[in-house]
Design a protein around this motif. Sequence first.
Motif, PDB file in Angstrom:
ATOM      1  N   GLU A  81       0.785  -1.237   0.000  1.00  0.00           N
ATOM      2  CA  GLU A  81       0.000   0.000   0.000  1.00  0.00           C
ATOM      3  C   GLU A  81       0.817   1.287   0.000  1.00  0.00           C
ATOM      4  N   ALA A  82       2.138   1.173   0.128  1.00  0.00           N
ATOM      5  CA  ALA A  82       2.963   2.380   0.339  1.00  0.00           C
ATOM      6  C   ALA A  82       2.705   3.471  -0.699  1.00  0.00           C
ATOM      7  N   GLU A  83       2.660   3.091  -1.977  1.00  0.00           N
ATOM      8  CA  GLU A  83       2.480   4.112  -3.005  1.00  0.00           C
ATOM      9  C   GLU A  83       1.109   4.782  -2.896  1.00  0.00           C
ATOM     10  N   VAL A  90       0.764  13.552  -1.609  1.00  0.00           N
ATOM     11  CA  VAL A  90       1.383  14.267  -2.724  1.00  0.00           C
ATOM     12  C   VAL A  90       0.309  14.729  -3.717  1.00  0.00           C
ATOM     13  N   PRO A  91       0.280  16.020  -4.064  1.00  0.00           N
ATOM     14  CA  PRO A  91      -0.722  16.480  -5.041  1.00  0.00           C
ATOM     15  C   PRO A  91      -0.535  15.804  -6.406  1.00  0.00           C
ATOM     16  N   ALA A  97       6.548  11.562  -8.619  1.00  0.00           N
ATOM     17  CA  ALA A  97       7.543  11.396  -7.544  1.00  0.00           C
ATOM     18  C   ALA A  97       7.170  10.282  -6.571  1.00  0.00           C
ATOM     19  N   VAL A  98       5.912   9.845  -6.620  1.00  0.00           N
ATOM     20  CA  VAL A  98       5.411   8.906  -5.606  1.00  0.00           C
ATOM     21  C   VAL A  98       6.232   7.620  -5.483  1.00  0.00           C
ATOM     22  N   PRO A  99       6.536   6.921  -6.582  1.00  0.00           N
ATOM     23  CA  PRO A  99       7.289   5.660  -6.418  1.00  0.00           C
ATOM     24  C   PRO A  99       8.639   5.863  -5.721  1.00  0.00           C
ATOM     25  N   GLY A 278      18.387   8.304  -4.893  1.00  0.00           N
ATOM     26  CA  GLY A 278      17.628   8.450  -6.129  1.00  0.00           C
ATOM     27  C   GLY A 278      17.846   9.832  -6.704  1.00  0.00           C
ATOM     28  N   SER A 279      16.833  10.347  -7.407  1.00  0.00           N
ATOM     29  CA  SER A 279      17.015  11.670  -8.009  1.00  0.00           C
ATOM     30  C   SER A 279      16.855  12.774  -6.970  1.00  0.00           C
ATOM     31  N   LEU A 280      16.029  12.524  -5.945  1.00  0.00           N
ATOM     32  CA  LEU A 280      15.786  13.569  -4.943  1.00  0.00           C
ATOM     33  C   LEU A 280      16.941  13.643  -3.940  1.00  0.00           C
TER      34      LEU A 280
END
Length: 289
Positions: A81-83, A90-91, A97-99, A278-280
């Motif tokens: 359920e995490a995503e 998250v809007p 960005a969610v995954p 990751g990218s963030l």
Amino acid sequence: GAGGEDSLEDTPPATQNFIIPKKEIHTVPDMGKWKRSQAIEKLVTLLNTLDRWIDETPPVDQPSRFGNKAYRTWYAKLDQEAENLVATVVPTHLAAAVPEVSVYLKESVGNSTRIDYGTGHEAAFAAFLCCLCKIGVLRVDDQIAIVFKVFSRYLEVMRKLQKTYRMEPAGSQGVWGLDDFQFLPFIWGSSQLIDHPHLEPRHFVDEKAVNENHEDYMFLECILFITEMKTGPFAEHSNQLWNISAVPSWSKVNQGLIRMYKAECLEKFPVIQHFKFGSLLPIHPVASC
């Protein structure tokens, strides 16, 4: 112009996000101010869901006292359920960005193979919050609420996990560590107490002071949880903290803990080897100016 709008342009972006820590945390703003941050409410709701799943997943009967296997059932639910959970915070225009952000949430609750939890998992939750700041879901001016509302709720849920499923400490240094499970609340909790009119570091080993003040101070809440989980004299089961209680001021305690966190957590391979980039939160070296 001098000191005008364009003065920011000269600052490399790396330094723009840093804030000189100011002593404002011990005058925790009234709840009214926090209510305005929708994102923070949604994060608390997300954590409330994890909490509810613990109630729905009672420990199972098993021969060994520690590492109750029901934790794996609880974790599997989060894994699945995490995503969806993160998508509630998250809007939609940031849905891509969610995954990536969800990975940090899943990493922040312990390890389902070993049924353990430690400061590396705690660091993943800090990274989760950091990612939400980077994509603009949380704002830097939410920082007090991020710590004292969201992180505080996270700690409550983690303590419930640790208690319910008798989780093992991950990478614990035993009696020489600060705490079996957490580190950050000691840093934030000590900064909350800087310049307190009467509570001094020596008071946190005083049962009466802890019982009377733990609800208002994150540091004392940590101490209370340790004393609930451990038996015997405090000086024996929590030697590091016992030594810290002799430090004369909270600001000294706070500085020492920050140094210790860098050395014990951020620079320790067993902790950081599990950390995902990751990218963030890229692993590229910071560009030198």
